[in-house]
Motif scaffolding. Structure first.
Motif, PDB file in Angstrom:
ATOM      1  N   LYS A 233       0.837  -1.217   0.000  1.00  0.00           N
ATOM      2  CA  LYS A 233       0.000   0.000   0.000  1.00  0.00           C
ATOM      3  C   LYS A 233       0.864   1.256   0.000  1.00  0.00           C
ATOM      4  O   LYS A 233       1.916   1.298   0.643  1.00  0.00           O
ATOM      5  N   VAL A 234       0.372   2.263  -0.738  1.00  0.00           N
ATOM      6  CA  VAL A 234       1.118   3.508  -0.863  1.00  0.00           C
ATOM      7  C   VAL A 234       0.298   4.618  -0.211  1.00  0.00           C
ATOM      8  O   VAL A 234      -0.883   4.803  -0.535  1.00  0.00           O
ATOM      9  N   PHE A 235       0.924   5.340   0.699  1.00  0.00           N
ATOM     10  CA  PHE A 235       0.243   6.444   1.381  1.00  0.00           C
ATOM     11  C   PHE A 235       0.879   7.772   0.994  1.00  0.00           C
ATOM     12  O   PHE A 235       2.104   7.913   1.027  1.00  0.00           O
ATOM     13  N   LEU A 236       0.027   8.704   0.608  1.00  0.00           N
ATOM     14  CA  LEU A 236       0.467  10.059   0.263  1.00  0.00           C
ATOM     15  C   LEU A 236      -0.132  10.989   1.309  1.00  0.00           C
ATOM     16  O   LEU A 236      -1.372  11.075   1.420  1.00  0.00           O
ATOM     17  N   ASP A 237       0.716  11.641   2.072  1.00  0.00           N
ATOM     18  CA  ASP A 237       0.245  12.492   3.172  1.00  0.00           C
ATOM     19  C   ASP A 237      -0.846  11.766   3.982  1.00  0.00           C
ATOM     20  O   ASP A 237      -1.906  12.318   4.268  1.00  0.00           O
ATOM     21  N   GLU A 238      -0.582  10.495   4.259  1.00  0.00           N
ATOM     22  CA  GLU A 238      -1.456   9.625   5.074  1.00  0.00           C
ATOM     23  C   GLU A 238      -2.763   9.195   4.398  1.00  0.00           C
ATOM     24  O   GLU A 238      -3.611   8.573   5.026  1.00  0.00           O
ATOM     25  N   GLU A 239      -2.943   9.518   3.109  1.00  0.00           N
ATOM     26  CA  GLU A 239      -4.117   9.008   2.377  1.00  0.00           C
ATOM     27  C   GLU A 239      -3.684   7.777   1.568  1.00  0.00           C
ATOM     28  O   GLU A 239      -2.617   7.792   0.923  1.00  0.00           O
ATOM     29  N   ASP A 240      -4.489   6.735   1.572  1.00  0.00           N
ATOM     30  CA  ASP A 240      -4.171   5.538   0.792  1.00  0.00           C
ATOM     31  C   ASP A 240      -4.423   5.835  -0.695  1.00  0.00           C
ATOM     32  O   ASP A 240      -5.575   6.015  -1.109  1.00  0.00           O
ATOM     33  N   VAL A 241      -3.339   5.896  -1.476  1.00  0.00           N
ATOM     34  CA  VAL A 241      -3.465   6.232  -2.907  1.00  0.00           C
ATOM     35  C   VAL A 241      -3.006   5.068  -3.792  1.00  0.00           C
ATOM     36  O   VAL A 241      -2.670   5.268  -4.961  1.00  0.00           O
ATOM     37  N   THR A 242      -3.009   3.864  -3.228  1.00  0.00           N
ATOM     38  CA  THR A 242      -2.509   2.682  -3.940  1.00  0.00           C
ATOM     39  C   THR A 242      -3.141   2.554  -5.328  1.00  0.00           C
ATOM     40  O   THR A 242      -2.437   2.276  -6.313  1.00  0.00           O
ATOM     41  N   GLU A 243      -4.448   2.758  -5.424  1.00  0.00           N
ATOM     42  CA  GLU A 243      -5.147   2.635  -6.710  1.00  0.00           C
ATOM     43  C   GLU A 243      -5.014   3.925  -7.522  1.00  0.00           C
ATOM     44  O   GLU A 243      -4.766   3.898  -8.718  1.00  0.00           O
ATOM     45  N   ALA A 244      -5.198   5.051  -6.823  1.00  0.00           N
ATOM     46  CA  ALA A 244      -5.251   6.349  -7.524  1.00  0.00           C
ATOM     47  C   ALA A 244      -3.972   6.641  -8.320  1.00  0.00           C
ATOM     48  O   ALA A 244      -4.026   7.250  -9.391  1.00  0.00           O
ATOM     49  N   ILE A 245      -2.824   6.179  -7.833  1.00  0.00           N
ATOM     50  CA  ILE A 245      -1.572   6.490  -8.553  1.00  0.00           C
ATOM     51  C   ILE A 245      -1.412   5.663  -9.828  1.00  0.00           C
ATOM     52  O   ILE A 245      -0.481   5.888 -10.590  1.00  0.00           O
ATOM     53  N   ARG A 246      -2.311   4.695 -10.050  1.00  0.00           N
ATOM     54  CA  ARG A 246      -2.237   3.866 -11.278  1.00  0.00           C
ATOM     55  C   ARG A 246      -3.185   4.383 -12.347  1.00  0.00           C
ATOM     56  O   ARG A 246      -3.379   3.727 -13.373  1.00  0.00           O
ATOM     57  N   SER A 247      -3.819   5.528 -12.105  1.00  0.00           N
ATOM     58  CA  SER A 247      -4.805   6.020 -13.075  1.00  0.00           C
ATOM     59  C   SER A 247      -4.121   6.395 -14.381  1.00  0.00           C
ATOM     60  O   SER A 247      -2.906   6.638 -14.429  1.00  0.00           O
ATOM     61  N   HIS A 248      -4.912   6.468 -15.433  1.00  0.00           N
ATOM     62  CA  HIS A 248      -4.383   6.788 -16.748  1.00  0.00           C
ATOM     63  C   HIS A 248      -3.765   8.180 -16.761  1.00  0.00           C
ATOM     64  O   HIS A 248      -2.694   8.398 -17.346  1.00  0.00           O
ATOM     65  N   ASP A 249      -4.400   9.134 -16.099  1.00  0.00           N
ATOM     66  CA  ASP A 249      -3.882  10.511 -16.078  1.00  0.00           C
ATOM     67  C   ASP A 249      -2.504  10.574 -15.431  1.00  0.00           C
ATOM     68  O   ASP A 249      -1.619  11.294 -15.897  1.00  0.00           O
ATOM     69  N   VAL A 250      -2.343   9.826 -14.347  1.00  0.00           N
ATOM     70  CA  VAL A 250      -1.042   9.816 -13.665  1.00  0.00           C
ATOM     71  C   VAL A 250       0.001   9.169 -14.580  1.00  0.00           C
ATOM     72  O   VAL A 250       1.091   9.710 -14.795  1.00  0.00           O
ATOM     73  N   THR A 251      -0.359   8.041 -15.177  1.00  0.00           N
ATOM     74  CA  THR A 251       0.587   7.327 -16.049  1.00  0.00           C
ATOM     75  C   THR A 251       1.021   8.213 -17.221  1.00  0.00           C
ATOM     76  O   THR A 251       2.179   8.207 -17.624  1.00  0.00           O
ATOM     77  N   ALA A 252       0.076   9.003 -17.732  1.00  0.00           N
ATOM     78  CA  ALA A 252       0.388   9.830 -18.895  1.00  0.00           C
ATOM     79  C   ALA A 252       1.349  10.980 -18.545  1.00  0.00           C
ATOM     80  O   ALA A 252       2.086  11.446 -19.406  1.00  0.00           O
ATOM     81  N   LEU A 253       1.354  11.419 -17.298  1.00  0.00           N
ATOM     82  CA  LEU A 253       2.179  12.593 -16.944  1.00  0.00           C
ATOM     83  C   LEU A 253       3.453  12.240 -16.174  1.00  0.00           C
ATOM     84  O   LEU A 253       4.388  13.044 -16.095  1.00  0.00           O
ATOM     85  N   VAL A 254       3.517  11.014 -15.633  1.00  0.00           N
ATOM     86  CA  VAL A 254       4.595  10.717 -14.670  1.00  0.00           C
ATOM     87  C   VAL A 254       6.008  10.811 -15.265  1.00  0.00           C
ATOM     88  O   VAL A 254       6.942  11.245 -14.572  1.00  0.00           O
TER      89      VAL A 254
END
Ligand code: DC
Length: 222
Positions: A78-99
């Motif tokens: 699990k990945v936490f960003l500022d204590e929010e669980d973003v495990t799924e959110a960081i795999r979104s298409h928008d993130v992948t396109a900009l990373v």
């Protein structure tokens, strides 16, 4: 069995299976798994949420103030960003396109590299990414460059997304993987390279268990 706590660096292009393999190797050794791509993805997600046009200085400022941590939970890293669980959110298409663009920014890289060195410096860690063996831990105990041909990498990513019920078109996936590889390998700072002393593992014809076995043999812990 080597009782030293090793630093194991696994680098390679998109879709080579680095995170799957690194996670299993870490579990088998009782080591921490540090998914450095997830850290660049977390920076990208936080930046996207600001809804501002992309600017390198903004990306750098996000990276310098971010808090990212990992927590293994029932086989999931699990990945936490500022204590929010973003495990799924960081795999979104928008993130992948900009990373790739975000991870090419010098100030973003220096902030992430510093965090990665802190996380891994005690040893007992498997880190996967693009520059672990070349920049983050150039003296890592074990360095692997994990790759596979493009067809196989597309196939693996496609199956991974299908398993998550995500709609994907194979040709789009292929062109995204090729574009990301090109961007990651041709950027000025810390481009994707096989370190001179890394072991090059082409896994196009080796299954997951075979790759894990090979890496454990290289680590001389089995
Ligand atoms: O491994 P991944 O697909 O989650 O990585 C996302 C992006 O982050 C990848 O396109 C390049 C970048 N990255 C990097 O530049 N350096 C790393 N050590 C890890 C990832």
């Amino acid at each position: 069995m080597d009782s030293r706590k090793l630093v194991i660096a696994i680098d390679g292009p998109a879709g080579a299976g680095k995170s799957t393999i690194a996670k299993i190797v870490a579990e088998k050794l009782g080591y921490a798994y540090i998914d450095t791509g997830a850290m660049y993805r977390a920076v990208t997600l936080k930046l996207l949420r600001q809804n501002l046009p992309f600017h390198p200085d903004l990306a750098g400022s996000v990276a310098e103030h971010i808090c990212v941590r990992f927590q293994p939970d029932a086989g999931i890293n699990k990945v936490f960003l500022d204590e929010e669980d973003v495990t799924e959110a960081i795999r979104s298409h928008d993130v992948t396109a900009l990373v790739s663009q975000v991870s090419a920014v010098e100030s973003v890289r220096s902030a992430m590299v510093e965090l990665q060195r802190k996380m891994g410096k005690q040893g007992g860690a498997v880190l996967d990414g693009r520059d672990i063996g070349t920049v983050v831990f150039p003296h890592a105990d074990v360095k692997i460059f994990l790759t596979a041909n493009v067809d196989e990498r597309v196939r693996r990513r496609y199956n991974e997304l299908l398993a998550k019920n995500q709609q994907v078109d194979k040709e789009t996936l292929r062109s995204e993987i090729i574009t990301r590889d090109k961007y990651d390998s041709e950027r000025e700072i810390s481009p994707l390279r096989c370190a001179k002393d890394a072991i090059y593992l082409d896994t196009s014809n080796i299954d997951k268990d075979g790759v894990v076995k090979k890496i454990l043999e290289i680590c001389k812990v089995e």
